[in-house]
Design a protein around this motif. Sequence first.
Motif, PDB file in Angstrom:
ATOM      1  N   THR A 106     -33.585  16.148  43.930  1.00 27.55           N
ATOM      2  CA  THR A 106     -32.769  14.961  44.226  1.00 27.55           C
ATOM      3  C   THR A 106     -33.567  13.685  44.031  1.00 27.55           C
ATOM      4  O   THR A 106     -33.071  12.710  43.442  1.00 27.55           O
ATOM      5  CB  THR A 106     -32.236  15.033  45.668  1.00 27.55           C
ATOM      6  N   ALA A 107     -34.803  13.657  44.506  1.00 25.72           N
ATOM      7  CA  ALA A 107     -35.649  12.464  44.361  1.00 25.72           C
ATOM      8  C   ALA A 107     -35.892  12.145  42.889  1.00 25.72           C
ATOM      9  O   ALA A 107     -35.854  10.975  42.480  1.00 25.72           O
ATOM     10  CB  ALA A 107     -36.973  12.669  45.089  1.00 25.72           C
ATOM     11  N   LEU A 108     -36.122  13.173  42.073  1.00 22.32           N
ATOM     12  CA  LEU A 108     -36.362  12.963  40.643  1.00 22.32           C
ATOM     13  C   LEU A 108     -35.099  12.451  39.940  1.00 22.32           C
ATOM     14  O   LEU A 108     -35.164  11.518  39.132  1.00 22.32           O
ATOM     15  CB  LEU A 108     -36.847  14.264  40.002  1.00 22.32           C
ATOM     16  N   TYR A 109     -33.952  13.040  40.260  1.00 24.45           N
ATOM     17  CA  TYR A 109     -32.687  12.558  39.690  1.00 24.45           C
ATOM     18  C   TYR A 109     -32.440  11.103  40.074  1.00 24.45           C
ATOM     19  O   TYR A 109     -32.076  10.270  39.239  1.00 24.45           O
ATOM     20  CB  TYR A 109     -31.524  13.423  40.178  1.00 24.45           C
ATOM     21  N   ASP A 110     -32.635  10.783  41.356  1.00 25.78           N
ATOM     22  CA  ASP A 110     -32.383   9.426  41.841  1.00 25.78           C
ATOM     23  C   ASP A 110     -33.313   8.409  41.195  1.00 25.78           C
ATOM     24  O   ASP A 110     -32.976   7.220  41.094  1.00 25.78           O
ATOM     25  CB  ASP A 110     -32.534   9.370  43.366  1.00 25.78           C
ATOM     26  N   ALA A 111     -34.486   8.864  40.748  1.00 24.91           N
ATOM     27  CA  ALA A 111     -35.447   7.969  40.088  1.00 24.91           C
ATOM     28  C   ALA A 111     -35.194   7.862  38.583  1.00 24.91           C
ATOM     29  O   ALA A 111     -35.955   7.212  37.869  1.00 24.91           O
ATOM     30  CB  ALA A 111     -36.870   8.458  40.345  1.00 24.91           C
TER      31      ALA A 111
END
Length: 261
Positions: A106-111
């Motif tokens: 999720t953190a990678l997608y959001d970035a």
Amino acid sequence: MTISLDELRQRRAFICDMDGVIYHGNHLLPGVTEFLDWLHREDKRFLFLTNSSERSPRELKEKLRRLGVEVEESHFYSSALATAAFLAQQCPGGSVFAIGEAGLITALYDAGFSINDINPDYVVIGETRSYSYEKIAKAVQLVRSGAKLIGTNPDLTAPSEKGIIPATGALTAPIELATESKAYFLGKPNPLMMRHALKKLGCQREETAIVGDRMDTDIIAGIESEIDTVLVLSGVTSEADLNRFAYRPHYVLSGIGELVP
């Protein structure tokens, strides 16, 4: 210079580790409820800074709610978020092959990152319960083909209800050995993680103390960032372990509840 426990309690902000400080697995540790009540009562700023990349801030909030305490999402910062922020700065809009759980993905997608198992810019390793030979082999192939190896944190072990379990540093080691390369780790004690934490708190290091259960991440992170350090013996470090290290925390407490007057 050594300060008194009363002076420590006057700090404006507290950075707290989670595993081994707030909970073990699904078990809330003694004194945590009283500590949180004290933080709110004294209008302290606080941030739960976890090297685990497994859960998102929302999941961490929900976990603490299940354990009986309420903490808003804004009070959580993980190595997954630090990793995503670093990669977004280094390679905006890049792609990754990730071995990890929902918090990391999720953190990678959001970035702004996409998942790529053909020719990614990075191979990113975090805590996971779905570690397999096939994923290790794929990661090795991609790193040997030019992808850069990133670990969300360097921890070799983590505490759990069932005892000590392997963490990201241990899961990354086979890939490092097979590729003859070294991963870059973003979690504590990387100073970037500590700078992110102070920015989120809006406080200076002199106003802040860090509470953790690990000498090799929490305490050294505080010492290298010139933040007062509190080691609690409720996690992976025992009092007998202290002599193995060339540095010492400012305080050694049995648990986080001892910070409450």
